[in-house]
Design a protein around this motif. Structure first.
Motif, mmCIF file in Angstrom:
data_model
loop_
_atom_site.group_PDB
_atom_site.id
_atom_site.type_symbol
_atom_site.label_atom_id
_atom_site.label_comp_id
_atom_site.label_asym_id
_atom_site.label_seq_id
_atom_site.Cartn_x
_atom_site.Cartn_y
_atom_site.Cartn_z
ATOM 1 N N GLN A 14 0.676 -1.086 0.099
ATOM 2 C CA GLN A 14 -0.215 0.057 0.038
ATOM 3 C C GLN A 14 0.785 1.232 -0.009
ATOM 4 O OE1 GLN A 14 -2.569 -0.535 3.433
ATOM 5 N NE2 GLN A 14 -4.201 -1.644 2.017
ATOM 6 N N THR A 15 1.994 1.459 0.683
ATOM 7 C CA THR A 15 2.795 2.362 0.744
ATOM 8 C C THR A 15 3.569 2.793 -0.564
ATOM 9 O OG1 THR A 15 3.353 2.031 3.148
ATOM 10 C CG2 THR A 15 4.939 3.520 1.782
ATOM 11 N N ILE A 16 3.970 1.469 -1.314
ATOM 12 C CA ILE A 16 4.475 1.779 -2.557
ATOM 13 C C ILE A 16 3.478 2.122 -3.412
ATOM 14 C CG2 ILE A 16 5.521 0.358 -4.536
ATOM 15 C CD1 ILE A 16 6.894 -1.294 -2.361
ATOM 16 N N ALA A 17 2.355 1.715 -3.500
ATOM 17 C CA ALA A 17 1.305 2.255 -4.298
ATOM 18 C C ALA A 17 0.841 3.864 -4.085
ATOM 19 C CB ALA A 17 0.011 1.391 -4.140
ATOM 20 N N TYR A 18 0.905 3.955 -2.771
ATOM 21 C CA TYR A 18 0.582 5.492 -2.431
ATOM 22 C C TYR A 18 1.602 6.482 -3.073
ATOM 23 C CZ TYR A 18 -2.948 3.884 1.188
ATOM 24 O OH TYR A 18 -3.967 3.640 1.559
ATOM 25 N N LEU A 45 -2.874 3.078 -8.634
ATOM 26 C CA LEU A 45 -4.320 2.883 -8.274
ATOM 27 C C LEU A 45 -5.142 1.697 -8.930
ATOM 28 C CD1 LEU A 45 -6.358 4.768 -7.081
ATOM 29 C CD2 LEU A 45 -6.960 5.834 -9.387
ATOM 30 N N ALA A 46 -4.529 1.294 -9.754
ATOM 31 C CA ALA A 46 -5.081 -0.097 -10.229
ATOM 32 C C ALA A 46 -4.750 -1.186 -9.348
ATOM 33 C CB ALA A 46 -4.584 -0.487 -11.714
ATOM 34 N N THR A 47 -3.972 -1.288 -8.655
ATOM 35 C CA THR A 47 -3.580 -2.313 -7.532
ATOM 36 C C THR A 47 -4.622 -2.561 -6.616
ATOM 37 O OG1 THR A 47 -2.178 -0.854 -6.107
ATOM 38 C CG2 THR A 47 -1.257 -1.967 -7.695
ATOM 39 N N TYR A 48 -5.426 -1.560 -6.418
ATOM 40 C CA TYR A 48 -6.546 -1.658 -5.509
ATOM 41 C C TYR A 48 -7.769 -2.227 -5.919
ATOM 42 C CZ TYR A 48 -3.925 1.210 -2.498
ATOM 43 O OH TYR A 48 -2.994 1.912 -1.663
ATOM 44 N N VAL A 67 -7.290 -5.042 -8.578
ATOM 45 C CA VAL A 67 -6.876 -6.371 -8.639
ATOM 46 C C VAL A 67 -6.999 -7.271 -7.577
ATOM 47 C CG1 VAL A 67 -4.913 -7.679 -9.495
ATOM 48 C CG2 VAL A 67 -5.333 -5.427 -10.698
ATOM 49 N N ARG A 68 -7.576 -8.175 -7.562
ATOM 50 C CA ARG A 68 -8.003 -9.064 -6.354
ATOM 51 C C ARG A 68 -6.863 -10.302 -5.871
ATOM 52 N NH1 ARG A 68 -9.781 -5.886 -3.126
ATOM 53 N NH2 ARG A 68 -11.806 -4.948 -3.807
ATOM 54 N N GLU A 69 -6.272 -10.647 -7.186
ATOM 55 C CA GLU A 69 -5.609 -11.931 -7.081
ATOM 56 C C GLU A 69 -4.009 -11.413 -6.628
ATOM 57 O OE1 GLU A 69 -6.302 -14.775 -7.430
ATOM 58 O OE2 GLU A 69 -8.302 -14.237 -7.489
ATOM 59 N N PRO A 70 -3.699 -12.149 -5.680
ATOM 60 C CA PRO A 70 -1.953 -11.545 -5.170
ATOM 61 C C PRO A 70 -0.947 -11.468 -6.479
ATOM 62 C CG PRO A 70 -2.997 -13.320 -3.882
ATOM 63 C CD PRO A 70 -3.914 -13.169 -5.285
ATOM 64 N N ARG A 71 -0.906 -12.495 -7.072
ATOM 65 C CA ARG A 71 0.354 -12.497 -8.126
ATOM 66 C C ARG A 71 0.148 -11.444 -9.121
ATOM 67 N NH1 ARG A 71 5.227 -14.218 -7.484
ATOM 68 N NH2 ARG A 71 4.269 -16.071 -6.564
ATOM 69 N N PRO A 72 -1.114 -11.095 -9.885
ATOM 70 C CA PRO A 72 -1.386 -10.159 -10.876
ATOM 71 C C PRO A 72 -1.234 -8.529 -10.293
ATOM 72 C CG PRO A 72 -3.073 -11.736 -11.095
ATOM 73 C CD PRO A 72 -2.102 -12.055 -9.954
ATOM 74 N N ARG A 73 -1.486 -8.467 -8.907
ATOM 75 C CA ARG A 73 -1.464 -7.257 -8.118
ATOM 76 C C ARG A 73 0.109 -6.942 -7.984
ATOM 77 N NH1 ARG A 73 -3.250 -7.964 -2.569
ATOM 78 N NH2 ARG A 73 -5.231 -8.788 -3.643
ATOM 79 N N TYR A 111 2.433 -7.777 -9.968
ATOM 80 C CA TYR A 111 2.837 -7.416 -11.173
ATOM 81 C C TYR A 111 2.483 -5.978 -11.644
ATOM 82 C CZ TYR A 111 4.068 -12.387 -12.026
ATOM 83 O OH TYR A 111 4.663 -13.608 -12.045
ATOM 84 N N VAL A 112 1.356 -5.594 -11.405
ATOM 85 C CA VAL A 112 0.711 -4.255 -11.538
ATOM 86 C C VAL A 112 1.307 -3.443 -10.725
ATOM 87 C CG1 VAL A 112 -1.174 -2.858 -11.246
ATOM 88 C CG2 VAL A 112 -1.598 -5.228 -12.224
ATOM 89 N N LEU A 113 1.824 -3.715 -9.489
ATOM 90 C CA LEU A 113 2.512 -2.969 -8.697
ATOM 91 C C LEU A 113 4.031 -2.684 -9.287
ATOM 92 C CD1 LEU A 113 2.527 -0.963 -5.822
ATOM 93 C CD2 LEU A 113 3.105 -3.264 -4.894
#
Length: 119
Positions: free
Chosen positions: A45-49, A86-89, A91-97, A99-101
């Protein structure tokens, strides 16, 4: 006068059964697992922020007219990185999230580096 302690009480331990020991070990593992899960979630979350913050700053710089034609693509890349952050929030699956991050971080770093090199 010794205060109620015998001389050998320091070395005496309470005897516990194997079941109690296994339960204690399992409780400890669950506690550590929850702590690690929470720590990793907070880090993501901090990295996404941070990527979203970079995008907001880049957008603000575009709005006030700070971007030049040579630096505009770098601002756009930073904004795109924030969009992925912002898209990381969503995406529900851990692995694709993850990758998006990672894409969000790479785009934000490339955008900020490009902004600094062109200014």
């Amino acid at each position: 006068m010794s205060g109620g302690r015998s001389s050998g009480s320091r070395n005496k331990r309470r005897q516990i059964s194997d079941e109690e020991r296994a339960a204690a070990v399992e409780d400890y593992r669950e506690s550590v697992g929850r702590l690690q899960h929470t720590a990793y979630r907070n880090l993501r979350q901090t990295i996404a922020y941070a990527t979203i913050f970079v995008a907001v700053v880049a957008t603000w710089m575009l709005v006030i007219g700070q971007a030049t034609p040579t630096s505009f693509p770098w601002y756009a890349v930073s904004i795109l990185g924030g969009a992925f952050g912002l898209a990381t929030y969503f995406v529900r699956e851990p692995r694709p999230r993850l990758y998006v991050l990672a894409v969000a971080v790479v785009l934000a770093v490339v955008g900020v580096t490009g902004m600094f090199l062109t200014d």
